[in-house]
Design an enzyme around this catalytic site. Structure first.
Site, PDB file in Angstrom:
ATOM      1  N   ASP A 241      76.075  33.228  25.958  1.00  0.00           N
ATOM      2  CA  ASP A 241      77.410  33.205  26.557  1.00  0.00           C
ATOM      3  C   ASP A 241      77.929  31.775  26.422  1.00  0.00           C
ATOM      4  OD1 ASP A 241      79.656  33.069  28.131  1.00  0.00           O
ATOM      5  OD2 ASP A 241      78.748  33.985  29.907  1.00  0.00           O
TER       6      ASP A 241
ATOM      7  N   GLY B 119      83.570  40.470  13.245  1.00  0.00           N
ATOM      8  CA  GLY B 119      84.778  39.739  12.888  1.00  0.00           C
ATOM      9  C   GLY B 119      84.517  38.468  12.103  1.00  0.00           C
TER      10      GLY B 119
ATOM     11  N   LYS C 265      94.184  27.239  22.433  1.00  0.00           N
ATOM     12  CA  LYS C 265      93.971  26.946  21.004  1.00  0.00           C
ATOM     13  C   LYS C 265      94.597  25.610  20.610  1.00  0.00           C
ATOM     14  CE  LYS C 265      91.496  30.507  19.743  1.00  0.00           C
ATOM     15  NZ  LYS C 265      90.095  30.336  19.316  1.00  0.00           N
TER      16      LYS C 265
ATOM     17  N   ASN D  29      83.132  29.501  17.100  1.00  0.00           N
ATOM     18  CA  ASN D  29      84.014  30.608  16.706  1.00  0.00           C
ATOM     19  C   ASN D  29      84.302  31.590  17.842  1.00  0.00           C
ATOM     20  OD1 ASN D  29      85.091  32.813  14.723  1.00  0.00           O
ATOM     21  ND2 ASN D  29      83.358  33.765  15.771  1.00  0.00           N
TER      22      ASN D  29
ATOM     23  N   TYR E  32      96.650  31.775  25.458  1.00  0.00           N
ATOM     24  CA  TYR E  32      96.015  31.618  24.133  1.00  0.00           C
ATOM     25  C   TYR E  32      96.598  30.404  23.419  1.00  0.00           C
ATOM     26  CZ  TYR E  32      93.916  33.321  19.724  1.00  0.00           C
ATOM     27  OH  TYR E  32      93.176  33.458  18.567  1.00  0.00           O
TER      28      TYR E  32
ATOM     29  N   THR F  10      90.316  41.828  11.955  1.00  0.00           N
ATOM     30  CA  THR F  10      89.045  41.910  12.690  1.00  0.00           C
ATOM     31  C   THR F  10      89.278  42.782  13.923  1.00  0.00           C
ATOM     32  OG1 THR F  10      89.422  40.104  14.258  1.00  0.00           O
ATOM     33  CG2 THR F  10      88.613  39.476  12.068  1.00  0.00           C
ATOM     34  N   PRO F  11      88.210  43.105  14.661  1.00  0.00           N
ATOM     35  CA  PRO F  11      88.391  43.915  15.875  1.00  0.00           C
ATOM     36  C   PRO F  11      89.314  43.292  16.914  1.00  0.00           C
ATOM     37  CG  PRO F  11      86.092  43.932  15.210  1.00  0.00           C
ATOM     38  CD  PRO F  11      86.782  42.936  14.320  1.00  0.00           C
TER      39      PRO F  11
HETATM   40  P1  NAD Z   1      86.423  39.407  17.535  1.00  0.00           P
HETATM   41  O1  NAD Z   1      86.872  39.905  18.846  1.00  0.00           O
HETATM   42  O2  NAD Z   1      86.239  40.355  16.414  1.00  0.00           O
HETATM   43  O3  NAD Z   1      85.046  38.580  17.685  1.00  0.00           O
HETATM   44  C1  NAD Z   1      84.889  37.632  18.714  1.00  0.00           C
HETATM   45  C2  NAD Z   1      83.411  37.553  19.056  1.00  0.00           C
HETATM   46  O4  NAD Z   1      83.279  36.587  20.131  1.00  0.00           O
HETATM   47  C3  NAD Z   1      82.845  38.878  19.560  1.00  0.00           C
HETATM   48  O5  NAD Z   1      81.667  39.194  18.865  1.00  0.00           O
HETATM   49  C4  NAD Z   1      82.586  38.625  21.040  1.00  0.00           C
HETATM   50  O6  NAD Z   1      81.475  39.352  21.547  1.00  0.00           O
HETATM   51  C5  NAD Z   1      82.347  37.128  21.049  1.00  0.00           C
HETATM   52  N1  NAD Z   1      82.522  36.549  22.380  1.00  0.00           N
HETATM   53  C6  NAD Z   1      83.546  36.776  23.248  1.00  0.00           C
HETATM   54  N2  NAD Z   1      83.307  36.116  24.389  1.00  0.00           N
HETATM   55  C7  NAD Z   1      82.133  35.454  24.243  1.00  0.00           C
HETATM   56  C8  NAD Z   1      81.356  34.608  25.065  1.00  0.00           C
HETATM   57  N3  NAD Z   1      81.739  34.296  26.315  1.00  0.00           N
HETATM   58  N4  NAD Z   1      80.211  34.089  24.575  1.00  0.00           N
HETATM   59  C9  NAD Z   1      79.796  34.399  23.307  1.00  0.00           C
HETATM   60  N5  NAD Z   1      80.481  35.217  22.498  1.00  0.00           N
HETATM   61  C10 NAD Z   1      81.633  35.739  22.956  1.00  0.00           C
HETATM   62  O7  NAD Z   1      87.464  38.266  17.136  1.00  0.00           O
HETATM   63  P2  NAD Z   1      87.706  37.484  15.762  1.00  0.00           P
HETATM   64  O8  NAD Z   1      88.994  37.916  15.216  1.00  0.00           O
HETATM   65  O9  NAD Z   1      86.495  37.529  14.916  1.00  0.00           O
HETATM   66  O10 NAD Z   1      87.919  36.021  16.349  1.00  0.00           O
HETATM   67  C11 NAD Z   1      86.995  34.962  16.180  1.00  0.00           C
HETATM   68  C12 NAD Z   1      87.700  33.668  16.490  1.00  0.00           C
HETATM   69  O11 NAD Z   1      88.801  33.513  15.581  1.00  0.00           O
HETATM   70  C13 NAD Z   1      88.288  33.596  17.900  1.00  0.00           C
HETATM   71  O12 NAD Z   1      88.118  32.274  18.403  1.00  0.00           O
HETATM   72  C14 NAD Z   1      89.763  33.890  17.672  1.00  0.00           C
HETATM   73  O13 NAD Z   1      90.591  33.339  18.659  1.00  0.00           O
HETATM   74  C15 NAD Z   1      89.974  33.236  16.313  1.00  0.00           C
HETATM   75  N6  NAD Z   1      91.116  33.741  15.565  1.00  0.00           N
HETATM   76  C16 NAD Z   1      91.198  35.037  15.185  1.00  0.00           C
HETATM   77  C17 NAD Z   1      92.316  35.485  14.473  1.00  0.00           C
HETATM   78  C18 NAD Z   1      92.472  36.914  14.034  1.00  0.00           C
HETATM   79  O14 NAD Z   1      93.595  37.324  13.722  1.00  0.00           O
HETATM   80  N7  NAD Z   1      91.410  37.703  13.954  1.00  0.00           N
HETATM   81  C19 NAD Z   1      93.345  34.572  14.156  1.00  0.00           C
HETATM   82  C20 NAD Z   1      93.220  33.251  14.567  1.00  0.00           C
HETATM   83  C21 NAD Z   1      92.113  32.839  15.264  1.00  0.00           C
END
Ligand code: NAD
Length: 268
Positions: free
Chosen positions: A76, A33, A172, A103, A168, A205-206
């Site tokens: 973690d 992601g 955030k 992130n 959430y 993203t996933p």
């Molecule tokens: P994702 O689920 O694809 O990736 C998140 C990653 O965080 C994963 O690889 C997961 O293994 C890792 N993770 C989860 N818990 C963890 C932990 N305790 N320690 C270490 N790693 C951990 O999600 P994404 O869409 O890539 O999101 C990344 C960030 O962007 C997040 O903070 C999410 O809230 C934020 N975000 C995403 C979106 C969206 O639409 N994709 C929008 C706004 C904000």
């Protein structure tokens, strides 16, 4: 300790600008992601990237795809001990840290009635407490940089609330204000560290898979895109470019700001 590195710096040729050359960057949640896109972008622009994640299998493949000198570490982000181990490793191997991208995160749906105390605490531990632990633990190393940047990945959900995202929204929104407090502390301390938050809207993203359990994913994406004035959801690269700007010295006068990457969603 789990540690991976890739075979070659394949992405280097993509971009000749070296906007973060000679900088050392730590990106959490980098297995997939946004984190993977951010790690790849910083590496392509000349940084030495340490990509971390709790999901070490996927991280291994991601780091291999980005190529050297990017390395991967199991991490973690809710664990104080893990943060210290990762930072000690970076200090021992690189002697510096210039960029920290917090992130890693999870998104869950639930309104104030549905939300359980257990899940509330889990969301806050991963999405908020980790940012506090990580920034606090990394500051001594970041201060040695002379020109360091923290980028905390919040969300448009940290600015605009939804009826079905209570935990959430809360986590955030707190990241937004925590980032400003860190920025003001660092400015007052004149320690050379900036801190900003970014606020993506829906990005492909996933993380969107969790929303698509009962409806086809394409239908979910189309529905989300209709809410965005620019008519589409974001790509991971849309976010990575913004992080690159905030991570680089191009944003030397930018601290304590909220950068919205939302296709205009929050403009009206
Ligand atoms: P994702 O689920 O694809 O990736 C998140 C990653 O965080 C994963 O690889 C997961 O293994 C890792 N993770 C989860 N818990 C963890 C932990 N305790 N320690 C270490 N790693 C951990 O999600 P994404 O869409 O890539 O999101 C990344 C960030 O962007 C997040 O903070 C999410 O809230 C934020 N975000 C995403 C979106 C969206 O639409 N994709 C929008 C706004 C904000």
């Amino acid at each position: 300790m789990l540690r991976f590195s890739g075979p070659s710096r394949a992405s280097k040729k993509e971009n000749p600008l070296d906007r973060v050359k000679n900088k050392v960057a730590l990106v959490t949640g980098a297995a997939q992601g946004l984190g993977a896109a951010i790690a790849a972008k910083l590496a392509a622009e000349g940084a030495t990237v340490i990509a971390t994640d709790i999901n070490t299998d996927t991280l291994k493949a991601t780091v291999a795809a980005i190529g050297e000198p990017t390395t991967g570490l199991g991490h973690d982000v809710t664990s104080d001990a893990d943060w210290q181990r990762v930072l000690d490793t970076i200090d021992a191997q690189h002697g510096r840290l210039d960029i920290l991208v917090n992130n890693a995160g999870i998104a869950v749906m639930g309104n104030i009635v549905d939300e359980t105390p257990e899940r509330w605490r889990q969301v806050h531990a991963i999405d908020l407490d980790s940012v506090f632990i990580g920034c606090r633990a990394a500051l001594p190393l970041l201060e040695q940089s002379g020109a360091a940047s923290i980028v905390n990945v919040s969300s448009i959900s940290g600015v605009v609330a939804g009826h079905n995202t209570a935990a959430y929204n809360s986590a955030k929104a707190a990241v937004t204000h925590l980032s400003k407090s860190i920025a003001l502390h660092c400015a007052r301390a004149a320690n050379g560290v900036r801190c900003n938050s970014i606020h993506p809207a829906f990005v492909d993203t996933p993380i969107l898979d969790s929303l698509a359990s009962s409806v086809p994913r394409d239908a979910v994406v189309d529905k989300l895109a209709r809410q965005i004035p620019l008519g589409r959801i974001g790509s991971p690269d849309d976010v990575a470019w913004a992080v690159l700007y905030l991570a680089s010295d191009e944003s030397a006068f930018v601290t304590g700001t909220e950068l919205r990457i939302d296709g205009g969603l929050s403009a009206s």
